[in-house]
Scaffold this active site. Structure first.
Site, PDB file in Angstrom:
ATOM      1  N   HIS A 120      -3.250 -11.824   2.232  1.00 10.52           N
ATOM      2  CA  HIS A 120      -2.871 -10.969   1.048  1.00 10.52           C
ATOM      3  C   HIS A 120      -2.206  -9.882   1.823  1.00 10.52           C
ATOM      4  O   HIS A 120      -1.253  -8.791   1.497  1.00 10.52           O
ATOM      5  CB  HIS A 120      -3.727 -10.574  -0.086  1.00 10.52           C
ATOM      6  CG  HIS A 120      -5.007  -9.948   0.411  1.00 10.52           C
ATOM      7  ND1 HIS A 120      -6.180 -10.185   0.848  1.00 10.52           N
ATOM      8  CD2 HIS A 120      -5.266  -8.187   0.406  1.00 10.52           C
ATOM      9  CE1 HIS A 120      -6.853  -9.198   0.899  1.00 10.52           C
ATOM     10  NE2 HIS A 120      -6.349  -8.646   0.511  1.00 10.52           N
ATOM     11  N   HIS A 184     -10.616   3.087   0.836  1.00  9.33           N
ATOM     12  CA  HIS A 184     -11.677   2.821  -0.200  1.00  9.33           C
ATOM     13  C   HIS A 184     -12.058   1.867   0.363  1.00  9.33           C
ATOM     14  O   HIS A 184     -12.517   1.633   1.772  1.00  9.33           O
ATOM     15  CB  HIS A 184     -10.011   1.501  -0.683  1.00  9.33           C
ATOM     16  CG  HIS A 184      -9.762   0.278   0.555  1.00  9.33           C
ATOM     17  ND1 HIS A 184      -9.064   0.898   1.363  1.00  9.33           N
ATOM     18  CD2 HIS A 184      -9.318  -1.159   0.908  1.00  9.33           C
ATOM     19  CE1 HIS A 184      -8.279   0.559   2.748  1.00  9.33           C
ATOM     20  NE2 HIS A 184      -8.698  -1.218   1.700  1.00  9.33           N
TER      21      HIS A 184
END
Length: 317
Positions: A120, A184
């Protein structure tokens, strides 16, 4: 700018497997949608002949059996994880080979893959910007952002510079895209101390069955829900660091990244904060063509996506 004489442009775009699966509040989502629409318009006006796409992998295509710091694909296919598109990317093999030769000629070691597998991290920006993974000629460049040991950031800047110079020789309108980041800390497996089954998968690349992939993706979705609720020990999103990174790009002082250490980036940006390496490479590629200006900048900390989420655009001046 449609059919522009400008030789290059840039998009920096965060990705997240949780988009559409664990979305934030409607007002935040509306702001992201508006910024996404703006970047699509930017790309449409520029009308690239070629996209050079820098992205990471999440142990779907690259494994510890052979883990390069970066790799250029002369052909590539996507696995279709987290609902992203699967199948062949429309890789421009001739352009990829020419850029690879140009990078090597400039003294930067480069791994080549004639059968690259991507996930992705590559598919999502192509879908967001172009509506599919096979809509525009692309040169995919993997940047290792999670599998330690990680090399110095200065090498990523050198790679981006060499790619930018090589791409400029193609006489094409080239869009450089950096996919990933910013701060993140998602639940990515770590080789050191991993149970034997997990270690074997990280080393040899045992691709999961559909059932195993579904269970793994469900765990990530649950992690996003826990993260947004403050029920996790993952490193929190760091807006101060994210904006320092964005300020560095906007000011054009890319040489500053040479002093960013691996440990500092991980402590400030989380385990996957190193995905900003893809942005560094993209900005270095654009800077190789001459001075540039950041033309738009969007940023939101989005815990539901476990991401400091950003979108930027830039053009030569």
């Amino acid at each position: 700018m449609k059919g522009s004489d400008l030789p290059a442009a840039l998009v920096g775009l965060s990705h997240s497997p949780l988009i559409g699966r664990n979305d934030p509040a409607p007002d935040v989502l509306a702001a992201v949608d508006a910024a996404t629409a703006d970047v699509r318009s930017f790309v449409e006006r520029f009308a690239p002949d070629l996209v050079v796409l820098y992205a990471p992998d999440h142990y779907n295509g690259f494994f510890y059996k052979d883990m390069p710091p970066f790799c250029l694909g002369t052909a590539a296919s996507a696995v279709g994880d987290f609902g992203s598109a699967s199948g062949e990317l429309s890789v421009d093999g001739d352009a990829a080979s020419a850029i690879a030769s140009g990078v090597l000629d400039r003294g930067v070691d480069l791994t080549i893959s004639a059968r690259m597998t991507v996930d992705h991290g590559f598919a999502q920006p192509l879908e967001v910007l172009f509506g599919g993974i096979d809509r525009v000629p692309v040169v995919p460049l993997f940047i290792n952002s999670v599998a330690r040991p990680l090399g110095p950031v200065a090498r990523i800047r050198s790679l981006g510079t060499a790619v930018g110079l090589a791409a400029a020789e193609l006489d094409r309108r080239v869009l450089f895209v950096g996919s990933g980041g910013l701060s993140h800390d998602p639940p990515v497996p770590v080789l050191r101390g991993a149970p034997p089954r997990v270690a074997a998968a990280l080393i040899d690349g045992h691709h999961p069955t559909p059932e195993q992939r579904a269970r793994g993706e469900a765990r990530v979705v649950q992690a996003g829900r826990e993260y947004a609720a403050g029920q996790t020990g993952m490193v929190p999103i760091n807006p101060a660091w994210d904006n320092l990174v964005l300020d560095t790009f906007e000011r054009g002082v890319l040489q500053d990244v040479d002093g960013w250490t691996v440990d500092w980036m991980g402590a400030e940006g989380g385990g996957s904060g190193h995905e900003v390496r893809t942005w560094i490479a993209a900005y270095a590629s654009l800077a190789a063509t001459g001075p540039y200006a950041v033309t738009s900048r969007f940023y939101r900390p989005i815990p539901e996506w476990i991401a400091g989420f950003a979108i930027t655009t830039a053009l030569p001046t």
